[in-house]
Design an enzyme around this catalytic site. Structure first.
Site, PDB file in Angstrom:
ATOM      1  CB  CYS A   1      -1.133   0.008   1.211  1.00 21.13           C
ATOM      2  SG  CYS A   1      -2.038  -1.344   1.264  1.00 21.13           S
TER       3      CYS A   1
ATOM      4  CB  CYS B   1     -12.478  -1.030   6.777  1.00 26.48           C
ATOM      5  SG  CYS B   1     -12.545  -2.124   8.093  1.00 26.48           S
TER       6      CYS B   1
ATOM      7  CB  ILE C   1     -11.809  -1.649  -2.486  1.00 22.69           C
ATOM      8  CG1 ILE C   1     -11.219  -2.556  -1.420  1.00 22.69           C
ATOM      9  CG2 ILE C   1     -11.369  -2.393  -3.827  1.00 22.69           C
ATOM     10  CD1 ILE C   1     -11.714  -4.059  -1.196  1.00 22.69           C
TER      11      ILE C   1
ATOM     12  CG  HIS D   1      -5.828   2.501   0.082  1.00 23.35           C
ATOM     13  ND1 HIS D   1      -4.675   2.867  -0.280  1.00 23.35           N
ATOM     14  CD2 HIS D   1      -5.679   1.422   0.871  1.00 23.35           C
ATOM     15  CE1 HIS D   1      -3.760   2.259  -0.069  1.00 23.35           C
ATOM     16  NE2 HIS D   1      -4.401   1.354   0.880  1.00 23.35           N
TER      17      HIS D   1
END
Lengths: 403, 145
Positions: free
Chosen positions: A101, A224, A227, A351
């Protein structure tokens, strides 16, 4: 301790989002799934705006460094060759870098090194990822296999699980509370709401976050990040070229970088990420700055707990007090400390792995030159910090940026 | 809360023998497990201890000796996992509970937890125990001590 002068002279940023998949019949009449947006299209969306912003043409660009975290996400091998060719940086060196990441910031760090060494004067760092065409469970699988297969993966330790191990430990040792965790995504969404490049532009409440479904307890859905599909590009130049090309360069005055153990059970503690601390100290030392000098920060909030640890690890607040700091609005623009993730962070902006670390720098540039949407503009930014983490600290890059 | 409600059907995914390449070193760890022992390693050059066992040392040492550790310890941290990675989801039901046990000398090991009657708590007394599975495979679980 000053490092060679290299500047960001051009920026480009696609909208981050969920472009999804298309299902088509293949040659044998079977249904096949493809990404709805390709690496090619995404690279265009950030590269050419960056080139235009720099006021140069492809003739001036001497090479590229391409950040793509996972070939499996792209469905394309040798992605750097494809991306460089697509945007017209042809006949010049390119390479793909990968640090999970933190891939995007590693592309910048690699481009920086190629310029700082004196070999080249102008390099493009391009980060791109297509993720949302895959199912969430397969995307989770692709990230989980980065864990130690023998001692971690077979126990079903997903990426949310790694971070939940920190959260459960920190709740016990430092007294971190559920509400303190929830205060992180509330802030991210507060600012992401105003960011035109953000994926999920919606305000949320503490109750929304605390009441969301459990993913890997203690972490819940709103702990969280997203995506995403997206890309970001920076054009970087040597001191001489930057002064010639740009009246508004953004100088990289700190390039801190570090790592941490491969296995989570080998860490000295699970309340902080010591790789963050090491990378931060390196960047502070190089730039001659301290946490007190930072006007705006972008930290790697892949999970709410990660942002809370980053506050502590980068010295924005006392060690062990990150949760309280967050709940006391320490990271808001009108708060007492360093405004953090005022672009919405990974949680609201999104992300797309390979793009994330570059997208942070793009937004930092805009903050410095006062061009972000007004409600999230920090006044008089002189020093910006970006912090990008791969896995849970196996790769860390911290940059200090100054006009 | 019963075990069933906590969803501890993790047998296949915890199989330590058949889900990875067997090396001579790792075979030693498995043989220990079959005898009911948890084996860790210690570098003869620098004295550092490793659990999970490493077979080479970061100091450069390649001569490591095996020693048995006390399988009792405290729960260092935990997670209740509701969404499994795809490769694991086929072999387990969710939610499942993951624990990290801390032994003497700050050595730690991650494994599925079994036998809980309430949510796990950091610091609770736990032990790790090998268990032969119904299909003949071998796993180990962290359980309340």
């Amino acid at each position: 301790m000053a490092i060679p002068k290299v500047a960001i002279v051009g920026i480009g940023h696609s909208k981050y989002g969920k472009r999804g998949k298309v299902i088509q019949e293949d040659i044998e009449g079977e249904k096949a799934t493809y990404p709805a947006v390709t690496l090619r299209e995404l690279a265009h969306e950030s590269y050419f705006p960056a080139l235009e912003h720099a006021g140069i043409t492809n003739d001036d660009v001497e090479g590229s460094v391409v950040g793509i975290a996972a070939e499996a996400f792209a469905g394309q091998g040798a992605g750097a060759a494809l991306v460089a060719d697509e945007v017209g940086i042809i006949g010049k060196p390119t390479m793909r870098v990968e640090t999970a990441c933190a891939t995007g910031s590693t592309a910048i760090r690699t481009a920086w090194a190629q310029i700082a060494s004196g070999q080249f004067d102008v390099i493009a760092a391009i980060g791109v990822e297509t993720m949302t065409w895959l199912s969430s469970s397969y995307a989770t699988e692709l990230m989980s296999v980065a864990g130690d297969h023998r001692w971690e993966y077979i126990y079903g330790i997903s990426f949310p699980t790694f971070y939940s191990l920190y959260a459960a430990r920190k709740m016990s040792v430092d007294g971190l509370t559920r509400e303190q965790l929830s205060s992180v995504p509330v802030k991210s969404h507060h600012y992401g709401y105003y960011n035109k490049n953000a994926q999920l532009r919606r305000q949320i409440t503490i109750e929304d976050a605390t009441g969301s479904i459990p993913i890997a307890e203690p972490l819940r859905l709103y702990d969280c990040c997203l995506i995403s599909d997206g890309s970001a590009t920076v054009i970087m130049a040597s001191e001489e070229k930057a002064k010639e090309m740009s009246s508004e360069p953004l100088w990289l005055t700190g390039i801190g970088t570090s790592s941490d153990t491969f296995r989570v059970t080998d860490r000295p503690n699970l309340t902080n990420i010591e790789g963050n601390v090491r990378a931060g100290q390196m960047a502070y030392k190089q730039s001659g700055k301290t946490a007190k000098d930072i006007d705006v920060a972008y930290v790697h909030d892949c999970f709410s707990i990660a942002e809370i640890m980053a506050y502590e690890d980068l010295g924005f607040c006392e060690r062990g007090k990150g949760g309280e700091w967050s709940a006391e609005r320490g990271a808001y623009i009108d708060g007492p400390g360093v405004p953090t993730n005022v672009d919405g962070g990974l949680k609201s902006k999104g992300h797309p792995l390979g793009a994330t670390g570059i997208g942070q720098v793009v937004d930092a540039y805009k903050q410095v030159y006062g061009t972000v949407e007004k409600p999230r503009q920090v006044p008089d930014v002189e020093v910006a910090l970006t912090h990008n983490v791969g896995q849970h600290g196996q790769f860390v890059n911290v940059f200090i940026l100054e006009p | 809360m019963s075990e069933h409600e906590m969803g501890f059907v993790v047998e296949l995914s915890s199989d330590v023998k058949n889900r990875q390449r067997m090396t001579a070193d790792f075979r030693k760890f498995i043989t220990g497990l079959e005898e009911g022992k948890f084996l860790a390693t210690k570098c003869k050059k620098c004295g550092k201890k490793f659990m999970p066992p490493r077979f080479t040392c970061p100091c450069g040492g390649t001569d490591l000796e095996w020693f048995e550790i006390n399988p009792e310890g405290t729960l260092y941290t935990w997670s209740i996992v509701h969404f499994a990675p795809e490769g694991i989801a086929k072999q387990t039901n969710v939610p499942y509970v993951l624990g990290v046990i801390e032994f003497e000398d700050e050595l730690r090991l991650a494994a599925h937890m079994k036998g809980l009657t309430s949510k796990p708590k950091v610091g609770m007394k736990v032990k790790v125990a090998p268990q032969e599975l119904e299909n003949g495979n071998l796993a180990y679980f962290i359980k309340p001590a």
